[in-house]
Design an enzyme around this catalytic site. Structure first.
Site, PDB file in Angstrom:
ATOM      1  N   GLU B  49       0.849  -1.169   0.084  1.00 36.94           N
ATOM      2  CA  GLU B  49       0.016  -0.066  -0.158  1.00 36.94           C
ATOM      3  C   GLU B  49       0.668   1.279  -0.067  1.00 36.94           C
ATOM      4  O   GLU B  49       1.780   1.557   0.893  1.00 36.94           O
ATOM      5  CB  GLU B  49      -0.701   0.065   1.224  1.00 36.94           C
ATOM      6  CG  GLU B  49      -1.921  -0.896   1.024  1.00 36.94           C
ATOM      7  CD  GLU B  49      -3.134  -0.794   2.222  1.00 36.94           C
ATOM      8  OE1 GLU B  49      -4.137  -1.696   2.220  1.00 36.94           O
ATOM      9  OE2 GLU B  49      -2.931  -0.119   3.030  1.00 36.94           O
ATOM     10  N   ASP B  60      -5.751   9.944   9.838  1.00 33.88           N
ATOM     11  CA  ASP B  60      -4.654   9.585  10.314  1.00 33.88           C
ATOM     12  C   ASP B  60      -3.963  10.144  11.657  1.00 33.88           C
ATOM     13  O   ASP B  60      -4.219  11.259  11.779  1.00 33.88           O
ATOM     14  CB  ASP B  60      -3.595   9.920   9.170  1.00 33.88           C
ATOM     15  CG  ASP B  60      -3.666   8.860   8.014  1.00 33.88           C
ATOM     16  OD1 ASP B  60      -3.692   7.710   8.236  1.00 33.88           O
ATOM     17  OD2 ASP B  60      -4.003   9.271   6.877  1.00 33.88           O
TER      18      ASP B  60
END
Lengths: 400, 267
Positions: B49, B60
């Site tokens: 990824e 995040d």
């Protein structure tokens, strides 16, 4: 267009704008919020409680004040000020926080979080949290914490925890990011009170509906005092909650022009501004599609405005839609022009406006002289200027 | 069959689980990423990824936020991330590469231009954190038409109906976010994950990779056994952050951790 305005659609879209662009963990909470909101929107008990609070706690209705001396001085249209500065806590923000906090209480949430730029929404949130006995955490960019220290102190006095956000540009957008991160982590007991008409659906519609009392009152007051509808509405636009609150009840009154005033900072041509509707392009940020300040790669760029409350790279999606459809017009005012608006209202009418609202005042000074004496402008005086004394003194080289 | 589908099928046949590392393209410098990708393949990973940095990474935690900030300081962008993937593919034709990021850089490029560029870079999947199925129809259709898998997140609070929705719009695999929170947060609860996986399995036949909160080899093994793969991101990026003045060492520490995970998962 004779059809009645009816936006957004059930998934929160205003044409291509709005929507629910959030990470999966937030889908359920925003769906639950939407369900609760739809349930209480027409609930007589909820509306009665909200109305009582707006009357006895906030001090509504706020006056619609005919600024006769200023109107005469400018030599054109009659200027009426919608006095949201006279609300409890000094700005329009509390119309919305009262509504969302009552919703939070009904949903059984015990913890409130909010983001704030100038600190007005933070103060309004801390205020209602104190009153309802809810835990309150306010996220504020570290830059804004420094330039709005009075409001930081007010929030702390009210029992809120103020978290200075050090990431990114350390302003309103980063405070919003951090509040979203908190919400994603604490969704079970936490209600996120967004302060403007941005964020994922249902926030833009819900905040608008809570703020629409500004326009509903102003419309009726104008009919009562002047015997007719106004010709133009003027309001400043950061996220755009006071503007949409004033505009919304007039959308179907096609003769009424609606003008949103963005912050041009040092000037649009310098790139140092906060005017996405005037100089940005559509993109996705903070849960909705709208006009943004971004670079060619789609990275959000830093904004600038003398007014912390307008220092935001996006704008409510409904404004994006009103711009594209031509129903509203969006203009911009520089920091310097806003200062002229600030001084004009202060000296002419004895009313000290917030720097955000001063942008609307400055545009009114340009607009009024182009109109005739029997025409009417309603300007939203969204907040009072006490919080800005330090910023203004500093800019003018005065030591307090 | 897509490269992702083939990878998960081969793993399943051999009774193994996918090890899926996440790194942010361009962190800490643009020239670090390509050799790191190859080194991770040598360490035994199955899918990579590749994070596309974004100025406002709302989902995040601080570790990946700072990775984005470091990458953006070096002018990393979606276009340059695609260029790195293109280079990677010149010498590696078998490891699937999934772009992971936020939707705005894709909007700025335009959905169709992006789909074409991703196809040219031979990208295998695209995971867009803030593009849930409700908003993803147009983009997902353009990707699928080019044999690129649109990959969706599942959360602890995703119900049956939503899992089925992911199955309908998504392909490749589903990424189960094992805890409510941001990347790199807390520790996951294995029993909770196990319960949830049963529900997910009942609603989809897509492989499920599990991430958020996987920090060491032992957790990787436990988690991998609950699903079809395990995603590790913040723990790797922490190694970069701890060695900003010595990127060779950062690379070695990442490889070391991945090798340990691989061994634990295969044992």
């Amino acid at each position: 267009m004779t059809e009645k305005y009816n936006m957004p659609d059930e998934r929160g879209h205003f044409g291509p704008y709005g929507g629910m662009f959030v990470a999966e963990t937030l889908m359920l909470p925003i769906q639950e919020l939407n369900a609760a909101y739809q349930q209480y929107l027409d609930d007589p008990d909820f509306i009665a409680e909200l109305d009582a609070d707006l009357t006895h706690y906030v001090g509504r209705p706020s006056p619609l004040y005919h600024a006769e001396r200023w109107s005469r001085e400018l030599g054109g249209a009659q200027i009426y000020l919608k006095r949201e500065d006279l609300n409890h806590t000094g700005a329009h923000k509390i119309n919305n926080t009262i509504g969302q906090a009552l919703l939070a209480k009904r949903m059984g949430k015990t913890r409130i979080i909010a983001e704030t730029g100038a600190g007005q929404h933070g103060v309004a949130t801390a205020t209602v949290a104190a009153r309802l006995g809810l835990e309150c955490v306010v996220y504020m960019g570290a830059v804004d914490v420094a330039r709005q220290s009075l409001n930081v102190y007010r929030m702390k006095l009210l029992g809120a925890k103020v978290v200075a956000v050090e990431s990114g540009s350390k302003t309103l957008k980063d405070a919003l990011n951090e509040a979203l991160r908190d919400w994603v982590t604490n969704v079970d007991n936490t209600f996120y009170i967004i302060g403007t008409v941005a964020g994922p659906h249902p926030y833009p519609a819900m905040v608008r509906d809570f703020q629409a009392i500004i326009g509903r009152e102003a419309r009726q007051q104008c009919l009562d005092q002047a015997g007719r509808l106004p010709d133009a509405l003027v309001a400043c636009v950061g996220g755009g909650s006071n503007a949409i609150g004033l505009f919304y009840p007039f959308i179907d009154d096609r003769s009424v022009k609606m003008i949103g005033v963005e912050a041009a900072g040092d000037g649009i041509e310098t790139g140092r501004h906060s005017a996405p509707l005037c100089a940005g392009r559509p993109g996705v940020l903070h849960g909705n599609r709208t006009y943004l300040m971004e670079d060619d790669d789609g990275e959000i760029i830093e904004t600038h405005s003398i007014s912390a409350g307008l220092d935001y790279p996006g704008v409510g999606p409904e404004h994006a839609w009103l711009k594209d459809t031509g129903r509203a017009e969006y203009v911009n005012i520089t920091d310097s022009e806003a200062m002229e608006g600030f001084h004009a209202l202060t000296c002419m009418e004895g009313i000290i406006p917030a720097l955000e609202s001063s942008h609307a005042m400055a545009y009114t000074m340009k607009l009024a002289p182009t109109m005739s004496k029997d025409e009417i402008i309603i300007v939203c005086l969204s907040g009072r200027g006490d919080k800005d004394m330090q910023t203004i003194a500093q800019r003018e080289g005065i030591k307090l | 069959m897509s490269r992702l589908a083939a990878t998960f099928e081969a793993l399943s046949k051999s009774g193994r689980k996918a090890l899926v590392p996440f790194i942010t393209a361009g962190d800490p410098r643009p020239d670090f990423t390509l050799p790191m990708m190859h080194a991770m393949v040598e360490a035994g990973v199955d899918v990579i990824e590749l994070g596309v940095p974004f100025s406002d990474p709302m989902a995040d935690g601080p570790v990946i936020q700072r990775a984005s900030e470091r990458a953006l300081e070096h002018k990393m962008s979606l276009r340059r991330t695609l260029a790195i993937a293109t280079e990677f593919r010149k010498t590696n034709q078998h490891t699937p590469v999934v772009l992971m990021g936020y939707v705005n850089p894709i909007e700025a490029m335009g959905y169709e231009d992006f789909a074409n560029a991703a196809q040219r870079a031979d990208i295998d999947g695209v995971l867009t954190v803030d593009l849930p199925p409700e908003e993803a129809e147009e983009c997902a259709a353009l990707l699928k038409a080019r044999d690129i898998d649109p990959i969706f997140l599942l959360a602890p609070n995703s119900g049956d109906e939503r899992i089925q929705k992911m199955e309908a719009v998504g392909s490749g695999y589903l990424y189960y976010v094992s805890l409510k929170g941001v990347t790199g947060a807390g520790h996951l609860n294995t029993a909770d994950v196990e319960t949830k996986l049963k529900q997910i399995r009942a609603n989809t036949r897509l492989p499920v990779a599990i991430g958020f909160g996987v920090k060491d080899a032992q957790t990787a093994k436990t988690v991998a056994n609950l699903g079809d793969g395990v995603v590790i991101g913040s723990a790797l990026i922490s190694k970069i952050e701890a060695n900003l003045d010595d990127t060779e060492r950062a690379k070695n520490e990442i490889v070391e951790l991945l090798v340990a995970m691989r061994q634990a998962m295969d044992s």
